[in-house]
Scaffold this motif. Structure first.
Motif: not given
Length: 378
Positions: A241-260
């Motif tokens: 949640f610090g220097r990796e906040l942006a890459q963490t957010a993108r990683m999490v968003a990919r996990w749910f791609e395709g979900a309604a």
């Protein structure tokens, strides 16, 4: 098939292993991964492996956290697993994947338990990160983030200290083994610290200060009902949640791609109210949310550690997770070191490697030994 186990101590350790074999110990992670709550031991099919499962590293004292090397000599126990004892092996785990598993366990726990804080309430970090990671202006958001730090004790003053400066100080402090070096690290960065002390581990460094990342006020997240959102930063482990906040957010968003979207919003609402996320974060994430396991690193997925095929036993960089191994499967021990120094026979000559030396010694020991307390010393 030969197997290896690094240990350290005097000859009483070897006598104990010769009498009782390799005893098992209970480990919380094996319960999580294998669903096995009993005692287990760990061996390698090679005398040298990567970090976390290397018999040589354990024999030499496993000084991962820069602590003092344990006393005694270094030994590599050599055993042989016959076909009829194959059931002793519960699982075969790649060493590098096991390192990622431990990292992932912490990551998943933080995503489930940590909160993104708003003016009025808090939502699980994973909920806010999923929404944040779908935005196409994430880089612009990160450039506008405000970072505020505060010392956990009144003797550490972070007034005017930037986040980058503190990170450099924390990195240096983690390796400072005297008070003088700790104070020098603070003065070098312009940090006022009136009662410096030696930090014995990363958790100590992490507990020295808290930092909060405030998203810019023009970022309106639906999960926060438009209120300003902030994330806490932790020094220990990955800086999610610090220097990796942006890459963490993108990683999490990919996990749910395709979900309604409707199903995801409903699942997030139930997940926010769930108590399971605090007691068993991994199970909560994979059973209560429409998360795609194929998009998650394998060591973080629910089925990690469930394979134990014959070909896995012979993989070059793995650990066998075993029940206690009785003494009849122990062939003896290689005396690898006297105190901190390698024995003369183990030192590679020109054109040789330590692995070659150890394999040759292990095969000689296995072919000639008639007792479990036999020692090979060149």
């Amino acid at each position: 098939m030969l197997f290896f186990h690094g240990t350290r101590g005097d000859r009483d350790v070897l006598r104990s292993i010769a009498r009782e074999g390799l005893r098992g110990w209970e480990h919380p992670w094996t319960s999580d991964v294998l669903g096995h709550k009993g005692a287990l031991t760990f061996v390698s099919p090679t005398p040298i492996a990567s970090h976390g499962g290397d018999p040589v590293e354990f024999a030499m004292g496993y000084r991962r956290y820069k602590g003092a090397r344990s006393r005694g000599d270094g030994w590599i126990i050599v055993g042989e697993l016959p076909d009829h004892a194959r059931s002793l092996v519960r699982a075969v785990v790649p060493n590098r994947e096991l390192e990622l598993y431990f990292e992932g366990r912490d990551v998943l726990r933080k995503l489930a338990c940590c909160a993104a804080t708003t003016d009025h309430t808090a939502v699980p970090a994973i909920v806010a990160l999923e929404e944040l990671g779908r935005r196409n202006d994430l880089d612009r958001i990160m450039n506008a983030v405000t970072v505020v730090g505060r010392g956990s004790f009144d003797d550490l003053d972070l007034t005017g200290v930037s986040f980058a400066t503190y990170c450099a100080f924390a990195d240096e402090l983690a390796g400072a083994n005297t008070v003088e070096k700790a104070l020098r690290a603070a003065k070098k960065r312009g940090i006022k610290w009136t009662r410096p002390e030696v930090m014995h581990c990363e958790l100590c460094v992490a507990g020295l200060a808290s930092w909060r990342f405030y998203l810019p006020p023009w970022v309106k997240l639906a999960c926060a009902k438009g209120s300003p959102v902030s994330f806490d930063w932790s020094y220990a482990g990955r800086d999610l949640f610090g220097r990796e906040l942006a890459q963490t957010a993108r990683m999490v968003a990919r996990w749910f791609e395709g979900a309604a979207r409707s199903a995801l919003d409903a699942a997030f609402a139930d997940f926010s109210a769930s108590k399971l996320r605090f007691t068993d974060a991994r199970r909560a994430l994979f059973t209560q949310l429409p998360l795609d396991p194929s998009r998650v690193p394998r060591p973080w997925a629910p089925d990690f550690g469930d394979r134990c095929r014959d070909e896995d036993l012979r993989a070059p960089d793995v650990q066998w997770v075993c029940d206690a191994i009785p003494p009849e499967h122990i062939r003896g021990a290689l005396r690898l070191s006297s105190g901190p120094r390698f024995r003369p026979w183990a030192k590679p000559d020109k054109g040789q490697t330590l692995s070659t030396k150890l394999w040759r010694a292990a095969r000689t020991l296995a072919a000639t030994s008639t007792r479990a307390d036999t020692i090979y010393d060149g």
